[in-house]
Design a protein around this motif. Structure first.
Motif, PDB file in Angstrom:
ATOM      1  N   ALA A 111       0.831  -1.209   0.000  1.00 14.87           N
ATOM      2  CA  ALA A 111       0.000   0.000   0.000  1.00 14.87           C
ATOM      3  C   ALA A 111       0.863   1.256   0.000  1.00 14.87           C
ATOM      4  CB  ALA A 111      -0.931   0.003   1.208  1.00 14.87           C
ATOM      5  N   ALA A 112       1.949   1.225   0.757  1.00 12.90           N
ATOM      6  CA  ALA A 112       2.714   2.459   0.946  1.00 12.90           C
ATOM      7  C   ALA A 112       4.070   2.153   1.564  1.00 12.90           C
ATOM      8  CB  ALA A 112       1.945   3.392   1.896  1.00 12.90           C
ATOM      9  N   THR A 113       4.944   3.145   1.548  1.00 14.61           N
ATOM     10  CA  THR A 113       6.150   3.101   2.373  1.00 14.61           C
ATOM     11  C   THR A 113       5.880   4.029   3.561  1.00 14.61           C
ATOM     12  OG1 THR A 113       7.472   2.866   0.380  1.00 14.61           O
ATOM     13  CG2 THR A 113       8.660   3.428   2.398  1.00 14.61           C
ATOM     14  N   PHE A 127       3.887   8.912   4.988  1.00 13.03           N
ATOM     15  CA  PHE A 127       3.308   7.846   4.153  1.00 13.03           C
ATOM     16  C   PHE A 127       3.404   8.237   2.680  1.00 13.03           C
ATOM     17  CE2 PHE A 127       1.104   7.820   8.166  1.00 13.03           C
ATOM     18  CZ  PHE A 127       0.846   6.480   8.450  1.00 13.03           C
ATOM     19  N   THR A 128       3.931   7.351   1.859  1.00 13.43           N
ATOM     20  CA  THR A 128       3.836   7.544   0.403  1.00 13.43           C
ATOM     21  C   THR A 128       3.173   6.302  -0.195  1.00 13.43           C
ATOM     22  OG1 THR A 128       5.826   8.910   0.322  1.00 13.43           O
ATOM     23  CG2 THR A 128       5.108   7.922  -1.750  1.00 13.43           C
ATOM     24  N   PRO A 129       1.939   6.450  -0.714  1.00 12.51           N
ATOM     25  CA  PRO A 129       1.302   5.292  -1.347  1.00 12.51           C
ATOM     26  C   PRO A 129       2.163   4.789  -2.501  1.00 12.51           C
ATOM     27  CG  PRO A 129      -0.271   7.095  -1.079  1.00 12.51           C
ATOM     28  CD  PRO A 129       1.084   7.654  -0.735  1.00 12.51           C
ATOM     29  N   ALA A 130       2.190   3.486  -2.691  1.00 13.28           N
ATOM     30  CA  ALA A 130       2.965   2.898  -3.790  1.00 13.28           C
ATOM     31  C   ALA A 130       2.189   3.066  -5.091  1.00 13.28           C
ATOM     32  CB  ALA A 130       3.205   1.425  -3.504  1.00 13.28           C
ATOM     33  N   ASN A 131       2.895   3.405  -6.181  1.00  9.09           N
ATOM     34  CA  ASN A 131       2.166   3.584  -7.452  1.00  9.09           C
ATOM     35  C   ASN A 131       1.913   2.249  -8.174  1.00  9.09           C
ATOM     36  OD1 ASN A 131       4.655   3.001  -8.627  1.00  9.09           O
ATOM     37  ND2 ASN A 131       5.097   5.131  -9.190  1.00  9.09           N
ATOM     38  N   LEU A 132       2.661   1.217  -7.843  1.00  7.46           N
ATOM     39  CA  LEU A 132       2.422  -0.136  -8.366  1.00  7.46           C
ATOM     40  C   LEU A 132       2.266  -0.156  -9.884  1.00  7.46           C
ATOM     41  CD1 LEU A 132      -0.052  -1.139  -5.496  1.00  7.46           C
ATOM     42  CD2 LEU A 132       2.296  -1.913  -5.731  1.00  7.46           C
ATOM     43  N   THR A 133       3.145   0.568 -10.567  1.00  8.45           N
ATOM     44  CA  THR A 133       2.992   0.735 -12.019  1.00  8.45           C
ATOM     45  C   THR A 133       3.208  -0.544 -12.815  1.00  8.45           C
ATOM     46  OG1 THR A 133       5.312   1.365 -12.142  1.00  8.45           O
ATOM     47  CG2 THR A 133       3.719   3.164 -12.123  1.00  8.45           C
ATOM     48  N   GLU A 141      -4.686   1.115  -7.772  1.00 11.70           N
ATOM     49  CA  GLU A 141      -4.862   1.257  -6.317  1.00 11.70           C
ATOM     50  C   GLU A 141      -4.465   2.604  -5.678  1.00 11.70           C
ATOM     51  OE1 GLU A 141      -3.160  -2.140  -4.166  1.00 11.70           O
ATOM     52  OE2 GLU A 141      -3.547  -3.406  -5.888  1.00 11.70           O
ATOM     53  N   PRO A 142      -3.383   3.282  -6.134  1.00 12.13           N
ATOM     54  CA  PRO A 142      -2.777   4.318  -5.277  1.00 12.13           C
ATOM     55  C   PRO A 142      -3.687   5.470  -4.847  1.00 12.13           C
ATOM     56  CG  PRO A 142      -1.648   4.190  -7.423  1.00 12.13           C
ATOM     57  CD  PRO A 142      -2.562   3.025  -7.333  1.00 12.13           C
ATOM     58  N   ASN A 147      -6.546   7.860  -0.077  1.00 13.56           N
ATOM     59  CA  ASN A 147      -7.762   8.269   0.652  1.00 13.56           C
ATOM     60  C   ASN A 147      -7.926   7.462   1.941  1.00 13.56           C
ATOM     61  OD1 ASN A 147      -8.350   9.936  -1.468  1.00 13.56           O
ATOM     62  ND2 ASN A 147      -9.953   8.625  -2.343  1.00 13.56           N
ATOM     63  N   ILE A 148      -7.691   6.156   1.828  1.00 12.45           N
ATOM     64  CA  ILE A 148      -7.890   5.290   3.000  1.00 12.45           C
ATOM     65  C   ILE A 148      -6.831   5.597   4.071  1.00 12.45           C
ATOM     66  CG2 ILE A 148      -7.786   2.873   3.787  1.00 12.45           C
ATOM     67  CD1 ILE A 148      -9.134   2.162   1.027  1.00 12.45           C
ATOM     68  N   LEU A 149      -5.596   5.817   3.633  1.00 16.01           N
ATOM     69  CA  LEU A 149      -4.549   6.132   4.622  1.00 16.01           C
ATOM     70  C   LEU A 149      -4.845   7.464   5.308  1.00 16.01           C
ATOM     71  CD1 LEU A 149      -1.332   4.965   2.707  1.00 16.01           C
ATOM     72  CD2 LEU A 149      -2.371   3.890   4.722  1.00 16.01           C
ATOM     73  N   LYS A 150      -5.312   8.436   4.518  1.00 17.38           N
ATOM     74  CA  LYS A 150      -5.622   9.745   5.129  1.00 17.38           C
ATOM     75  C   LYS A 150      -6.759   9.623   6.140  1.00 17.38           C
ATOM     76  CE  LYS A 150      -4.147  12.451   1.204  1.00 17.38           C
ATOM     77  NZ  LYS A 150      -4.629  12.827  -0.120  1.00 17.38           N
ATOM     78  N   ALA A 151      -7.717   8.739   5.842  1.00 15.94           N
ATOM     79  CA  ALA A 151      -8.847   8.579   6.765  1.00 15.94           C
ATOM     80  C   ALA A 151      -8.461   7.749   7.991  1.00 15.94           C
ATOM     81  CB  ALA A 151     -10.016   7.915   6.026  1.00 15.94           C
TER      82      ALA A 151
END
Ligand SMILES: N=C(N)NCCC[C@H](NC(=O)CCC(=O)O)C(=O)O
Length: 445
Positions: A111-113, A127-133, A141-142, A147-151
């Motif tokens: 999800a993130a680092t 938190f940096t969401p992973a871009n999973l390119t 996903e990112p 949004n989910i991490l911020k919430a």
């Protein structure tokens, strides 16, 4: 101040299926087109969370994503009613339909680092969401992950949320699966190890020949910059390209660390000696290097059993435990290795086995299912408390799964428009249970 590491496990979403989407991930390809069991998958994940909670660990939950991703299908040119979109996609491009239905956000190690406040220049958790390119289904996903991490970590005084890196293979970023933090105590400054698979801007450097290297050094460096990490506390190490070609698509399939323990296979890294010397230099305490030789466990057995995709956790009494999948129990050489490991002079004293087979069949072990967030007491209090597991939350979530999830899904079922409404109804209710607000696109329209 007391500090702890919280595991935030991804809840398996209602559309969990086996679509064979991940080239380089042996289990994903081997189990393509199998019938999946979304209800069982979600319950296996919840049972692991509850087991850690019962050991006295602080356990968190991260919400899954909205799937089928109708917006992605429409962006790809499928139009009409939702039913039309699904039916046309099923007939014309079934792989796109299954990609847009993947429940892959369950693997929150991607999800993130996350960098704890003890390591960052502004003493906040980053938190940096992973871009999973590298994989289309995961590249969806990112934004929602953010949004989910911020919430979940919704307090600007303590948590900093960065945008994911540019959506481009040059900055391919797979999050915590290629990031290991070692430290003395969780609340003290540690070292952050970024493992990458290739150089995006220099093709003369080593890279795998057969399977993709998903993480670039350029991405790792960018995340370290964003998080304000000190160079003296940061290490970049290249994954051995040969093991990527044997199915080690993320570093967490061949190495895992916790506090002052680094557990790894001898073939995991390039230039292992230099790397270990660097770790010892940078750490303020002694490090236990637990190195597994090929003669003890082959790379093939690591890939098949996920020996290293285990969680190493520090129990409340200070001893460490390994949380392993049943596959490790069932493989004679891996089981023998683990039986011996707990008798050696390392902090690892226990091994506990869990059935997460529904996730394993897509290449996701216990460690893939969790995102680690080390926090002090003040930061823990600033986390959205509805996202922390206790006995009541466990039973509420279990009932929620019972109410909304299907027993089985085949790829043919993904064209069913009822799955869209079932999934949205479930997620809408979940955002209330976890007090997340409107994190999904369908809630924002
Ligand atoms: N090692 C870590 N941290 N995570 C495991 C991720 C597994 C995931 N599998 C998938 O996406 C398979 C989906 C499918 O084939 O249906 C992946 O390859 O990205």
């Amino acid at each position: 101040m007391k500090s702890t590491e919280v595991n935030f496990d991804g809840l398996v979403g209602p559309t969990h299926n086996y679509a064979g989407l991940s080239e380089g991930n042996v289990a994903s390809l081997n189990n393509a087109n199998d019938v999946s069991n979304p209800k069982q998958a979600a319950k296996q994940g919840l049972a692991k969370m509850k087991a850690l909670h019962d050991m006295g660990m602080t356990q968190g939950v991260l919400a899954p994503q909205e799937r089928p991703d109708m917006a992605a299908l429409r962006r790809l040119g499928f139009s009409g009613t939702d039913a039309n979109v699904l039916e046309t996609a099923f007939k014309q491009a079934p792989t796109l339909l299954s990609a847009c239905c993947s429940a892959s956000s369950m693997w929150t190690a991607n999800a993130a680092t996350v960098s704890p406040s003890a390591d960052t220049s502004d003493q906040k958790v980053h938190f940096t969401p992973a871009n999973l390119t590298n994989k289309f289904h995961r590249s969806l996903e990112p934004e929602t992950t953010g949004n989910i991490l911020k919430a979940t970590f919704n307090n600007e005084a303590h948590f900093v949320h960065h945008q994911h890196l540019p959506d481009n293979e040059h900055f391919g970023d797979e999050g915590a699966a290629n990031h290991t933090r070692l430290c003395n105590r969780y609340g003290e400054q540690g070292i952050e190890i970024f493992t990458y698979g290739r150089y995006a801007f220099n093709r003369n450097m080593p890279m795998p020949a057969k399977f993709p290297a998903r993480q670039t050094i350029e991405a790792s460096r960018a995340v370290a910059r964003l998080h304000g990490l000190e160079n003296s506390q940061t290490i970049y190490v290249q994954q051995n390209p040969d093991v990527i070609d044997q199915g080690v698509f993320h570093n967490d399939v061949i190495a895992v660390g916790n506090q002052n323990v680094l557990f790894f296979h001898e073939q995991a890294f390039l230039n292992t000696e230099t790397f270990l010397a660097d770790v010892s230099d940078k750490m303020s305490c002694d490090v236990h290097f637990v190195e597994v030789k090929t003669s003890q466990v082959s790379v093939e057995d690591c890939v098949n059993t996920y020996l290293f995709n285990t969680q190493i956790i520090t129990l409340p009494n200070g001893e460490m435990a390994i949380i392993a999948p049943m596959h490790c129990y069932e493989n004679a050489s891996v089981k023998a290795y683990l039986d011996e490991l707990v008798t050696l002079n390392t902090p690892i004293k226990h091994v506990k086995y869990y059935d997460v087979n529904e996730s394993m069949k897509n290449g996701g072990g216990p460690a893939c299912l969790r995102l680690r967030v080390a926090v002090n007491e003040t930061e823990l209090n600033a986390v959205n408390q509805h996202c922390l597991l206790d006995d009541n939350k466990f039973s509420v979530l279990n009932n929620w799964v019972d109410k909304h999830y299907r027993e089985q899904l085949t790829l043919n079922d993904l064209r069913d428009p009822n799955l869209v409404s079932e999934s949205r109804t479930a997620l809408d209710e979940l955002t209330q249970i976890l007090n997340l607000g409107s994190v999904y696109r369908f809630q924002q329209n």
